[in-house]
Design an enzyme around this catalytic site. Structure first.
Site, PDB file in Angstrom:
ATOM      1  N   TYR A   1      -1.915  -0.463  10.186  1.00 51.20           N
ATOM      2  CA  TYR A   1      -1.959  -1.017   8.940  1.00 51.20           C
ATOM      3  C   TYR A   1      -0.892  -0.412   8.077  1.00 51.20           C
ATOM      4  CZ  TYR A   1      -4.076  -1.390   4.234  1.00 51.20           C
ATOM      5  OH  TYR A   1      -4.554  -1.589   2.771  1.00 51.20           O
TER       6      TYR A   1
ATOM      7  N   SER B   1       0.946  -1.270   0.011  1.00 53.71           N
ATOM      8  CA  SER B   1      -0.166  -0.010   0.076  1.00 53.71           C
ATOM      9  C   SER B   1       0.945   1.242  -0.021  1.00 53.71           C
ATOM     10  CB  SER B   1      -0.749  -0.019   1.343  1.00 53.71           C
ATOM     11  OG  SER B   1      -1.639   1.292   1.412  1.00 53.71           O
TER      12      SER B   1
END
Length: 284
Positions: free
Chosen positions: A180, A167
């Site tokens: 995350y 990501s």
């Protein structure tokens, strides 16, 4: 005259896609199937995996199977591998797509305001370790364990490819979601480590780092449900993305196919941003 451009060499290969019942990874599976790749769709929910597999067979006529598997349970993955080997053959590719975040690892406040120190529970100090454990397990261990199980076929035949899903948070962590962001950064590091470890075996390991995609999971964090206008967080994202729009799952598939094909046979250990220029822009 022969075509000077090397063939993709994807037809009849076998790919395992974890998280394959979800929107993003189901699109990836369909893109591979369109190139003749046989796909094993793994998802916690068997009905979701089987639905994607059925859609693939109907749309492309390529073999596809849906299997219930837990990326955090090695026994579950070993059972899935046995079924894949029996029904599709030896595994050539692995896409580690399972992942997610935990609400308890998400802060309510973006930053600590010195004028509002009576509400520290809404900041870093209110985060729960359980949420960090859950997020790291799903993202990092959920990449590690499938690699341990499914890459063995590739190493034994000295050919294959792994693509991990990272990501842009791994490079530029977003406010509110430290677990995350950190777990995706760990995936980048693991991608490089495993690429070196496998380098002499013919198995290549790379990753793609999506920018901001508008999905059912985040739609109403980014778009006001009542007005249809961007939320304050949505405005920040669009303003920080030079192309001034969200990406789509389909826009990830070109890099995926490239990284698994013979067109990238000297490429390993890289992470490709697919982010509309987000990583290149300083905001000025």
């Amino acid at each position: 005259m022969t075509n000077p451009i090397k063939d993709l060499n994807l037809k009849d290969k076998v790919a395992v896609i974890t998280g394959g019942g979800g929107v993003i990874c189901s699109v990836m599976a369909k893109a591979l199937a369109s190139k003749g790749v046989k796909t094993a769709i793994l998802d916690l929910k068997k009905e979701n995996a089987e639905k994607v597999a059925s859609d693939i067979k109907n749309a492309f006529g390529t073999e596809s199977i849906g299997i219930s598997a837990n990326v955090l349970d090695r026994g579950s993955l070993e059972a899935a591998k046995q079924e894949i080997n029996e029904r599709l053959g030896s595994i050539d590719f692995l896409i580690n797509g399972a992942g997610g975040n935990a609400p308890s690892a998400t802060s309510k406040a973006e930053r600590i305001d010195p004028a509002d120190l009576d509400h520290l529970e809404e900041t870093f100090f209110g985060l729960e370790l359980e949420g960090f454990d859950k997020t790291f397990d799903l993202n990092f261990k959920g990449t590690l364990l499938p690699s341990l199980v499914f890459a063995k076929d590739m190493v034994l035949k000295q050919n294959g490819g792994i693509v991990n899903i990272s990501s842009m948070n791994s490079y530029r962590p977003l406010t509110k979601i430290p677990a995350y962001s950190a777990s995706k950064a760990a995936i980048n590091n693991f991608t490089q480590w495993l690429a070196v470890h496998f380098a002499k075996t013919g198995v290549r390991v790379n990753a793609i780092a999506p920018g901001f995609l508008l999905t059912n999971q985040n739609r109403f964090l980014l778009i006001d449900e009542k007005t249809g206008e961007a939320t304050p967080r949505g405005h920040k994202i669009i303003n920080g993305t030079p192309m001034e729009r969200y990406g789509t799952p389909e826009e990830l598939t070109g890099a995926l196919i490239f990284l698994l094909s013979d067109w990238s046979e000297f490429i390993t250990g890289i992470v490709i941003p697919i982010d509309g220029g987000f990583s290149a822009y300083s905001g000025v």
